[in-house]
Design an enzyme around this catalytic site. Structure first.
Site, PDB file in Angstrom:
ATOM      1  CB  SER A   1      -0.934  -0.066   1.204  1.00 32.60           C
ATOM      2  OG  SER A   1      -2.035   0.760   1.027  1.00 32.60           O
TER       3      SER A   1
ATOM      4  CG  ASP B   1      -6.531  -2.580  -3.396  1.00 25.83           C
ATOM      5  OD1 ASP B   1      -7.090  -1.782  -2.624  1.00 25.83           O
ATOM      6  OD2 ASP B   1      -5.395  -3.039  -3.182  1.00 25.83           O
TER       7      ASP B   1
ATOM      8  CG  HIS C   1      -5.540  -2.706   0.676  1.00 29.59           C
ATOM      9  ND1 HIS C   1      -5.088  -2.098  -0.471  1.00 29.59           N
ATOM     10  CD2 HIS C   1      -4.833  -2.141   1.692  1.00 29.59           C
ATOM     11  CE1 HIS C   1      -4.165  -1.217  -0.167  1.00 29.59           C
ATOM     12  NE2 HIS C   1      -3.979  -1.227   1.138  1.00 29.59           N
TER      13      HIS C   1
END
Length: 518
Positions: free
Chosen positions: A234, A459, A487
């Site tokens: 991320s 996502d 995610h």
């Protein structure tokens, strides 16, 4: 992400540690079975000081003192410059944890769980087999660290728990969207920023991703590695890409999972995430309707309209929790978004929405609290909210274009109608004590070698298009696509993704660009 926007358009915290999967935390399941500590004897670490400037040598040549910090783990503190441009201006401490390889290590593997603001030490210590797969645990010294400003490192500090409760869960007295509402929220942001400045001992102007990437090179060097091997999730992809830009010759095997596009401006980041969460919410709703155990009825469009009506109702008349806190629409949306990070959390979201329709916010608060890292005792377990704000306010340039704001607002309203009413608000960074130093632009990382970028097709927090874009920008970017929900993509049960990542990290086998994993 919280109920008061982090920018003119709300930007969700892109963190896998923030909600590895709500169902895991809320059901009491643990990522247990931490491997036993290796019996491999300690070896002398020789820091890598090749090419280091003289004023940085005291940092790059430091010898680490490791202490036992749990079965299989040892911990240390690394001293880094407060200001990398002026190393003599003071220093900070970086908290580092290591899980030593079970066999003969191929080197160190640094990890970052995202955020910005999530603790890498916590990720490795409490969820090692979520952070990395068993083959990596066997063959790498897995390294977690808290970036500057975060957790056990020299940290951004702002509010105590009651003040944080009021900031994150407080409900404005003015009507949403009015000038009075805007002023009330901006005053709250200003008070928060002033508290951060007063309580953070002068570190705020130095809490940037560029400085954190420099810290990461220091950690690499004092661990004795000639190149950095790295797995970033991320926001950790932006950190990893920034590292490759600054130190292409030191970039070893880098995997960037759930990418952030470094070229996307802040306004567009918030808009793209809004559309991403709306898409994930629609996927959830279809699944809910198909389950036969859904509190909504009809088509997906009809169910989404009913959810919008629920949010509007809670906005007008907040729901009282058993502990006396009131849940408004912003906190309810926080709970919804928290559960959208992983498909495994959808059942708990159904429970939360079913209860909310009956006037009970208990489970919705449980989700929002987990996202905000608020414990059952009302104490916040980390400083992720403070660090998230500090990094974003320094990393993203100021955008003051009313026409662009209006266009983005229209885009959100059209593409994310359920989320849109609760996604906008005054820019919290407008009142931050320091102007931003970051820039937005493509990262090519010329000379860094192959870098793996993993994107998941639905996502919500880091939409797939960002992974496509980053892989295209990088001189030797290699895109792996995970088809699915949730995610990030590695270590989520997709054998195709896992095999490709581990072959790269362990054997330097570069997968075919465009590999698609169903």
């Amino acid at each position: 992400m919280n109920n008061r926007s982090t920018s003119r358009f709300r930007r969700a915290a892109a963190a896998i540690a923030g909600l590895a999967a709500a169902s895991v935390a809320l059901s009491g399941c643990l990522y247990a079975m931490i491997p036993e500590q290796s019996s491999r004897p300690a070896t002398t670490i020789v820091p890598d000081t090749d090419g280091v400037a003289e004023d940085l040598l005291p940092f790059y040549s430091q010898e680490l003192e490791w202490t036992d910090c749990g079965p299989g783990f040892d911990c240390t503190e690394v001293t880094a410059p407060l200001d990398w441009e002026n190393p003599g201006a003071g220093d900070i401490s970086l908290s580092v944890i290591r899980h030593r390889a079970q066999g003969t290590p191929v080197g160190s593997l640094l990890t970052n769980p995202g955020g910005p603001g999530s603790s890498g030490v916590e990720l490795v210590q409490s969820s090692l087999d979520f952070a990395v797969g068993p083959d990596l645990i066997e063959n790498y010294d897995v390294i977690g660290f808290d970036p500057r400003g975060v957790g056990g490192s020299t940290a951004v500090t702002c509010y105590d728990a009651p003040e944080m409760d009021d900031y994150l869960y407080g409900i404005p007295s003015a009507a949403r969207g009015t000038a009075e509402w805007e002023a009330e929220l901006l005053d709250a942001h200003k008070s928060f920023a002033e508290a951060c400045e007063a309580n953070s001992d002068g570190i705020l102007p130095h809490i940037t991703t560029v400085n954190s990437a420099r810290d990461m090179d220091l950690i690499r060097a004092v661990l004795g590695d000639k190149q950095l091997n790295y797995l970033g999730y991320s926001y950790g992809t932006f950190l990893g890409a920034t590292y490759a830009k600054l130190y292409p010759e030191k970039a070893g095997r880098l995997v960037l999972d759930g990418a952030i596009d470094p070229a996307v401006p802040g306004l567009e980041v918030g808009a793209t995430q809004a559309l991403g969460f709306e898409s994930a919410l629609r996927a959830y709703m279809q699944n809910c309707l198909d389950s036969g155990n859904c509190p909504f009825n009809g088509t997906v469009d009809e169910a989404m309209a009913d959810l919008g009506a629920l949010l509007a109702s809670v906005d007008r008349t907040p729901l009282e929790n058993g502990d006396g806190r009131m849940m408004g629409a912003d906190s309810l949306l926080t709970g919804i978004i928290a559960a959208l990070y992983a498909q495994e959390s959808w059942d708990i979201l159904t429970q939360a929405l079913d209860e909310a329709l009956q006037g009970d916010p208990t489970t919705a608060f449980l989700l929002a609290d987990y996202y905000n890292k608020r414990g059952d005792d009302g104490v916040y377990t980390d400083n992720s909210t403070e660090a998230f704000r500090a990094y974003n306010c320094m990393d993203y340039p100021v955008e003051d274009d009313p026409a662009a704001e209006a266009a983005i607002e229209a885009k959100i309203a059209e593409g994310a109608p359920t989320i849109a009413p609760y996604w906008t608000g005054p820019d919290s960074c407008e009142v931050w004590p320091y102007p931003p130093t970051g820039t937005r632009g493509e990262i090519t990382a010329e000379g860094a070698g192959p870098i793996l970028v993993i994107g998941t097709t639905n996502d919500p927090a880091t939409p797939y298009e960002w992974s496509e874009s980053l892989a295209d920008q990088l001189e030797e970017g290699v895109l792996i696509t995970r088809v699915g929900e949730g995610h990030t993509g590695y270590n989520k049960g997709n054998v195709c993704v896992d095999d490709a990542v581990e072959a790269f990290l362990l054997d330097d086998v570069v997968p075919e660009d465009g590999l698609r994993c169903e």
